[in-house]
Scaffold this motif. Structure first.
Motif, PDB file in Angstrom:
ATOM      1  N   PHE B 145      28.072  -0.697  26.084  1.00 21.25           N
ATOM      2  CA  PHE B 145      29.129  -0.671  25.071  1.00 21.25           C
ATOM      3  C   PHE B 145      29.507  -2.079  24.636  1.00 21.25           C
ATOM      4  O   PHE B 145      29.226  -3.047  25.334  1.00 21.25           O
ATOM      5  CB  PHE B 145      30.367   0.039  25.624  1.00 21.25           C
ATOM      6  CG  PHE B 145      30.874  -0.557  26.924  1.00 21.25           C
ATOM      7  CD1 PHE B 145      30.310  -0.219  28.139  1.00 21.25           C
ATOM      8  CD2 PHE B 145      31.914  -1.486  26.916  1.00 21.25           C
ATOM      9  CE1 PHE B 145      30.760  -0.789  29.332  1.00 21.25           C
ATOM     10  CE2 PHE B 145      32.366  -2.052  28.100  1.00 21.25           C
ATOM     11  CZ  PHE B 145      31.784  -1.699  29.303  1.00 21.25           C
ATOM     12  N   ASP B 146      30.138  -2.149  23.472  1.00 19.79           N
ATOM     13  CA  ASP B 146      30.710  -3.419  23.012  1.00 19.79           C
ATOM     14  C   ASP B 146      32.123  -3.486  23.567  1.00 19.79           C
ATOM     15  O   ASP B 146      32.965  -2.660  23.216  1.00 19.79           O
ATOM     16  CB  ASP B 146      30.781  -3.452  21.477  1.00 19.79           C
ATOM     17  CG  ASP B 146      29.422  -3.234  20.829  1.00 19.79           C
ATOM     18  OD1 ASP B 146      28.483  -3.901  21.234  1.00 19.79           O
ATOM     19  OD2 ASP B 146      29.324  -2.386  19.924  1.00 19.79           O
ATOM     20  N   LEU B 153      28.248  -4.965  27.286  1.00 20.67           N
ATOM     21  CA  LEU B 153      28.222  -4.799  28.738  1.00 20.67           C
ATOM     22  C   LEU B 153      27.528  -3.499  29.123  1.00 20.67           C
ATOM     23  O   LEU B 153      27.330  -2.614  28.298  1.00 20.67           O
ATOM     24  CB  LEU B 153      29.656  -4.789  29.292  1.00 20.67           C
ATOM     25  CG  LEU B 153      30.444  -6.094  29.166  1.00 20.67           C
ATOM     26  CD1 LEU B 153      31.875  -5.877  29.618  1.00 20.67           C
ATOM     27  CD2 LEU B 153      29.796  -7.204  29.981  1.00 20.67           C
ATOM     28  N   VAL B 154      27.181  -3.405  30.414  1.00 19.95           N
ATOM     29  CA  VAL B 154      26.544  -2.211  30.950  1.00 19.95           C
ATOM     30  C   VAL B 154      27.430  -1.636  32.054  1.00 19.95           C
ATOM     31  O   VAL B 154      27.959  -2.370  32.877  1.00 19.95           O
ATOM     32  CB  VAL B 154      25.152  -2.549  31.531  1.00 19.95           C
ATOM     33  CG1 VAL B 154      24.545  -1.342  32.211  1.00 19.95           C
ATOM     34  CG2 VAL B 154      24.230  -3.058  30.446  1.00 19.95           C
TER      35      VAL B 154
END
Lengths: 153, 254
Positions: B145-146, B153-154
């Motif tokens: 996601f932003d 990020l993960v």
């Protein structure tokens, strides 16, 4: 009929509760806790500011020379563990013979203005740079050691 | 109960003053949760990176520091950041020779002779932290996601390891971690930048070829850098909204 609907709705709500992780969708299409998870890892590199808290003299010397922009851990390695418990983890002294050439070995791909040397042509053959150059305050014209002076015609 | 006009106006006036005060107090309490963020507020930051291609010397400090800081597997095909060497024969910029031995981890053994009529230079690569990232759009479960502060990020506890995002990233910045079978990528050292430090690669770059910047901080030197240099992103035709800007980027770089 209405009972079936209620049972279906209840099943849906239970399944949703189980399947959707806590905090999902609060800030976007992701689990909010993932942000904290990404912040959790410990620091491996302490950062130059942490080094300067104890070793105040060396950063001052560094400021005067061409290496002023070089971070401590670029040469001394990651020292977050040393910053956290300075007596438990002692950093090794870098070997100037291999360390300096990591940056300064001549290459056509390097920017032309960057100081580069061919180790076959440069130096006194000792394989060490520290004899003539001070890595914390490198000067353009290094003072030559006595051995080098004697070799000159 | 009856309310006359005087009482109503007085009540509304109190409400008008007290509501923002309560909101400010609440915000202060939220920001002050020490275990989460002593002073870091997601909404106050928008992270980016600038890379000065003409300053990169290909020493590989960033690659080594990144692998150490983030526990990236040492095998030569897992990288969060890596350095490429371009060798562009005169006039044929469509077909540059590109190599990246071990991602630049051990530096670059000299391959080219001076005066061969070509230009040669180093290009550091990393996740571009796109504002419109293709990788986050394809994730079927919202595991990448932003973040609201501009970092891609993960969520490792939620990643399925389906590899859609690995294929979607136009810059090849993702890999599957063989130990967990989940995706991994540059997090812009999120655990460092949210504590007021710079990334491991910027910390150890000896020539300041790479610099972290906070676009929402008007005092950040990144603004001066972007003003003073002609910059470009990688693959601008893909409209990824990349936030990794390269100064001195050659047209041959892919």
């Amino acid at each position: 009929m209405a009972g079936l609907f209620v049972v279906g709705l209840a099943l849906f709500l239970v399944a949703r509760k189980v399947l959707v992780p806590v905090g999902f969708g609060e800030l976007g299409h992701f689990r909010t806790g993932a942000i904290a998870d990404n912040r959790a890892p410990k620091l491996v590199h302490a950062g130059r500011a942490a080094c300067a808290e104890c070793h105040s003299d060396e950063p001052d010397r560094l400021k005067s020379g061409a290496h002023r922009g070089v971070g401590c851990e670029a040469c001394h390695g990651a020292l977050g563990a040393h910053a956290a418990a300075e007596t438990d983890v002692k950093p090794a002294r870098p070997d100037t013979g291999t360390l300096c050439l990591g940056c300064h070995r001549q290459s056509v791909s390097k920017p032309a203005g960057f100081p580069q040397v061919d180790p076959k042509e440069h130096g006194d053959g000792s394989g060490s740079c520290g004899g003539c150059h001070d890595p914390h305050a490198p000067a353009e014209e290094p003072k030559a050691p006595p051995a080098e002076e004697a070799k000159k015609p | 109960m009856t309310v006359d006009r005087r009482q109503l106006l007085a009540g509304l006036g109190k409400l008008l003053v007290l509501t923002p005060a309560a909101a400010a107090a609440w915000e202060y309490l939220e920001a002050g949760r020490p275990e989460e963020a002593p002073s870091y507020r997601l909404a106050d930051h928008w992270w980016a990176m600038v890379i000065d291609v003409e300053a990169c010397i290909g020493c590989g400090s960033c690659v080594r520091a990144c692998k150490t800081e983030n526990g990236v597997p040492l095998e030569p095909y897992y990288f969060r950041t890596w350095v490429e060497r371009y060798h562009v024969p005169n006039g044929v910029s469509e077909h540059p020779e590109v190599d990246s031995p071990n991602g630049g981890y051990d530096g670059f053994p000299e391959r080219y002779r001076p005066g061969d009529g070509a230009k040669s230079f180093f290009v550091p690569k990393l996740c571009n932290h796109c504002a419109h990232s293709p990788c986050t759009q394809v994730c079927p479960v919202g595991a990448t996601f932003d973040s609201p502060d501009g970092v891609v990020l993960v969520d490792k506890s939620y990643c399925l390891g389906c590899r859609y995002c690995v294929q979607a990233c136009p810059y090849g910045c993702r890999y599957i971690d063989p130990r967990t079978n989940t995706v991994d990528k540059c997090s812009l050292c999120y655990h460092r930048i949210t504590k007021g430090l710079t990334t491991a690669c910027c910390e150890t770059c000896p020539t300041d070829a790479r610099r972290l910047g906070d676009l929402k901080d008007p005092k950040d030197p990144i603004h001066e850098f972007l003003r003073a240099h002609k910059v470009q992103v990688l693959k601008p035709q893909m409209a990824t909204g990349s936030k990794t800007w390269y100064a001195g980027l050659d047209g041959s770089v892919r």
